[in-house]
Design a protein around this motif. Structure first.
Motif, PDB file in Angstrom:
ATOM      1  N   ARG A  34     -56.826   1.788  48.483  1.00 65.21           N
ATOM      2  CA  ARG A  34     -56.029   2.602  47.552  1.00 65.21           C
ATOM      3  C   ARG A  34     -54.543   2.326  47.704  1.00 65.21           C
ATOM      4  O   ARG A  34     -53.799   2.278  46.715  1.00 65.21           O
ATOM      5  N   GLU A  35     -54.092   2.117  48.941  1.00 64.50           N
ATOM      6  CA  GLU A  35     -52.682   1.777  49.148  1.00 64.50           C
ATOM      7  C   GLU A  35     -52.344   0.457  48.477  1.00 64.50           C
ATOM      8  O   GLU A  35     -51.259   0.298  47.904  1.00 64.50           O
ATOM      9  N   ALA A  36     -53.267  -0.501  48.525  1.00 60.73           N
ATOM     10  CA  ALA A  36     -53.045  -1.778  47.844  1.00 60.73           C
ATOM     11  C   ALA A  36     -53.083  -1.609  46.330  1.00 60.73           C
ATOM     12  O   ALA A  36     -52.323  -2.267  45.597  1.00 60.73           O
ATOM     13  N   LEU A  37     -53.951  -0.727  45.863  1.00 59.11           N
ATOM     14  CA  LEU A  37     -54.073  -0.475  44.427  1.00 59.11           C
ATOM     15  C   LEU A  37     -52.799   0.126  43.857  1.00 59.11           C
ATOM     16  O   LEU A  37     -52.349  -0.243  42.762  1.00 59.11           O
ATOM     17  N   GLY A  38     -52.206   1.076  44.573  1.00 58.50           N
ATOM     18  CA  GLY A  38     -50.964   1.691  44.126  1.00 58.50           C
ATOM     19  C   GLY A  38     -51.108   2.588  42.921  1.00 58.50           C
ATOM     20  O   GLY A  38     -50.147   2.784  42.165  1.00 58.50           O
ATOM     21  N   GLY A  76     -60.845   9.645  51.629  1.00 65.46           N
ATOM     22  CA  GLY A  76     -60.002   8.498  51.948  1.00 65.46           C
ATOM     23  C   GLY A  76     -59.164   8.077  50.757  1.00 65.46           C
ATOM     24  O   GLY A  76     -57.992   7.693  50.909  1.00 65.46           O
ATOM     25  N   ALA A  77     -59.736   8.162  49.560  1.00 66.44           N
ATOM     26  CA  ALA A  77     -59.005   7.792  48.350  1.00 66.44           C
ATOM     27  C   ALA A  77     -57.950   8.821  47.973  1.00 66.44           C
ATOM     28  O   ALA A  77     -56.926   8.483  47.376  1.00 66.44           O
ATOM     29  N   LEU A  78     -58.183  10.076  48.340  1.00 66.40           N
ATOM     30  CA  LEU A  78     -57.294  11.150  47.906  1.00 66.40           C
ATOM     31  C   LEU A  78     -56.174  11.452  48.903  1.00 66.40           C
ATOM     32  O   LEU A  78     -55.022  11.662  48.508  1.00 66.40           O
ATOM     33  N   ILE A  79     -56.510  11.492  50.196  1.00 69.89           N
ATOM     34  CA  ILE A  79     -55.501  11.903  51.183  1.00 69.89           C
ATOM     35  C   ILE A  79     -55.372  10.963  52.376  1.00 69.89           C
ATOM     36  O   ILE A  79     -54.575  11.195  53.281  1.00 69.89           O
ATOM     37  N   GLY A  80     -56.172   9.896  52.378  1.00 70.07           N
ATOM     38  CA  GLY A  80     -56.190   9.005  53.522  1.00 70.07           C
ATOM     39  C   GLY A  80     -54.930   8.168  53.660  1.00 70.07           C
ATOM     40  O   GLY A  80     -54.385   7.677  52.671  1.00 70.07           O
ATOM     41  N   GLU A  81     -54.479   8.029  54.890  1.00 71.20           N
ATOM     42  CA  GLU A  81     -53.368   7.132  55.222  1.00 71.20           C
ATOM     43  C   GLU A  81     -53.878   6.152  56.266  1.00 71.20           C
ATOM     44  O   GLU A  81     -54.238   6.549  57.371  1.00 71.20           O
ATOM     45  N   ALA A  82     -53.895   4.866  55.927  1.00 70.37           N
ATOM     46  CA  ALA A  82     -54.496   3.866  56.801  1.00 70.37           C
ATOM     47  C   ALA A  82     -53.817   3.808  58.168  1.00 70.37           C
ATOM     48  O   ALA A  82     -54.468   3.486  59.167  1.00 70.37           O
ATOM     49  N   ARG A  83     -52.545   4.143  58.231  1.00 70.35           N
ATOM     50  CA  ARG A  83     -51.827   4.082  59.504  1.00 70.35           C
ATOM     51  C   ARG A  83     -52.408   5.045  60.540  1.00 70.35           C
ATOM     52  O   ARG A  83     -52.186   4.890  61.737  1.00 70.35           O
ATOM     53  N   ARG A  84     -53.167   6.038  60.103  1.00 73.60           N
ATOM     54  CA  ARG A  84     -53.740   7.018  61.022  1.00 73.60           C
ATOM     55  C   ARG A  84     -54.982   6.502  61.753  1.00 73.60           C
ATOM     56  O   ARG A  84     -55.453   7.136  62.680  1.00 73.60           O
ATOM     57  N   GLY A  85     -55.528   5.378  61.343  1.00 69.85           N
ATOM     58  CA  GLY A  85     -56.687   4.824  62.021  1.00 69.85           C
ATOM     59  C   GLY A  85     -57.871   5.772  62.029  1.00 69.85           C
ATOM     60  O   GLY A  85     -58.279   6.281  60.976  1.00 69.85           O
TER      61      GLY A  85
END
Length: 439
Positions: A34-38, A76-85
């Motif tokens: 999702r972060e890549a999708l923007g 993950g799509a709604l509130i996920g932040e990948a940096r949190r692992g």
């Protein structure tokens, strides 16, 4: 032996996890895509390995009151932040849960598994009105190996289709050279005893975290309630209030809390929260009951985690055999034996005893019933250690047990990856309510 390398390994492999690590890995892959999708995600397609699918199928997702991978992926799509692992789902709110539930109910999340994949594998594709993105996790639960947007690679190279090996499945499913290659259990015992306390003091945080999870499991009555029921049996005089019972009920209670989806973190080991519970809680109980101080507990925990990691390097991150029993259980047995005064020889015998006892325990997915298996393992880890200290040890003529603990662990890995190669397929047939022939 490189002391710094082992300390670094502990810092990498012993980390807080918020929720069962298989659905968390799915949420993490979706979050990165999702972060890549923007753009807001309208549709999610997930393909996992059988092991990830199996472990995520029936487990509670923290703070949601729901089970399974789809709700985790939607969050993950709604509130996920990948940096949190592994803590990617920690920011979950009631509003996010409602929105995620609506996505799942609308059929916007599809999850399937690729029988040709082994180990940890998650392929997440997300779609918006005007584009798509993809993120792939492979080898370990936070190892993002590929990211693309609209077909253009942003990270890594496009993964190849899984190559089938004889007997089905792919090779190991792990990434890189085993971190503990060339070391023996005696080396790990020496490290745990000699490493400066300051280098491993951080492991005490895991003891506190997982003990709090046990407390929450006892008070909230989460999951299957195994820990709470064992405590009531002690109160009723039906079980003795001894070391083994305390280890069983506290280990089970922590698993109740985690599998039941309470919104609390646990300290993981080798990529698994339940492994972390098993590797930490029984050892902590023994340390408390025997009056061991903080430093001795930290050293015991270092040994427990390293033995857990060692076994997992032969069985794989995900396997048909319950890693909580044979890997984290072996780690706990080794650490308890050392805590009680055992030398490297006794520690190796304790590991052999534990594997001889519990090698047949299957992994049939992450779920509330895992608390039963963890309770059993906690008790058997103590017994394996005590037997070893008393001179009772399984020898190389006994089943898959070898002459040394290292040979025993190699044998276990071989049986898991070759002898049980079709076990996950059979288990998934049952879990997905497939047609099972009867006699």
């Amino acid at each position: 032996m490189e002391q710094g390398r082992l300390v670094a390994l502990l810092k990498e492999q012993v980390a807080p996890a918020f929720g069962c690590t298989e659905p968390v890995a799915c949420a993490l892959a979706v979050a990165r895509a999702r972060e890549a999708l923007g753009a807001p995600v309208q549709k999610i397609r997930l393909v996992t390995s059988p092991g990830v699918y199996k472990n995520g199928l029936g487990v509670g997702i923290p703070g949601t009151g729901a089970r399974g991978i789809p709700i985790a992926a939607a969050l993950g799509a709604l509130i996920g932040e990948a940096r949190r692992g592994l803590e990617v789902l920690a920011p979950t709110t009631a509003e996010a849960v409602r929105a995620a539930g609506a996505m799942v109910a609308a059929g916007a999340v599809t999850v399937s598994y690729d029988p040709a994949r082994t180990g940890v594998y998650v392929d997440a594709c997300v779609y918006s009105a005007g584009g798509s993105a993809r993120a792939v996790i492979e080898g370990s639960h936070t190892n993002i190996v590929y990211v693309e947007r609209d077909g253009e690679a942003l990270l890594g190279t496009r993964p190849e289709a899984a190559q089938m090996r004889e007997g089905g499945g792919t090779a190991a499913g792990e990434v890189g050279t085993p971190a503990l290659a060339g070391l023996t259990l005696a080396d790990l015992v020496h490290f745990a005893a000699a490493v400066p306390f300051a280098e491993i003091e951080f492991l005490l945080t895991g003891a506190q975290m997982n003990r709090e999870a046990a407390h929450q499991g006892l008070t909230a009555g989460a999951g299957l309630g195994v820990g709470r029921q064992l405590a009531s049996l002690v109160e009723a005089g039906k079980l003795p209030d001894g070391l083994i019972t305390q280890a069983k009920l506290l280990t089970a209670a922590a698993a109740d809390a985690r599998m039941g989806g309470l919104p609390i973190p646990v300290m993981s080991s080798a990529g698994s929260g339940n492994h972390g519970i098993t590797a930490i809680v029984p050892v902590t109980v023994v340390a408390e009951r025997t009056g061991a101080g903080a430093e001795k507990l930290a050293r015991a925990l270092a040994l427990s985690h390293l033995v857990t990691i060692y076994v997992k390097e032969f069985t794989g991150r995900l396997s048909p055999i319950c890693g909580c029993s044979v890997a984290a259980g072996a780690g706990a047995a080794a650490a308890i034996c050392w805590l009680l005064g055992g030398d490297a020889g006794a520690v190796g015998t304790a590991v052999k005893n534990l594997i001889a006892n519990l090698a047949g325990m299957l992994c049939d997915g992450g779920k509330n019933g895992c608390a039963l298996k963890l309770a059993t393992t906690a008790a058997e880890a103590i017994l394996a250690a005590e037997l070893a200290l008393g001179g009772a040890g399984v020898d190389g003529y006994d089943g898959i047990v070898g002459d040394t603990p290292e040979e025993t662990i190699r044998n276990l890995g071989y049986v898991s990856s070759h002898g049980l190669a079709q076990a996950d397929a059979a288990i998934l047939t049952v879990l997905t309510r497939g047609q099972v022939s009867t006699f």
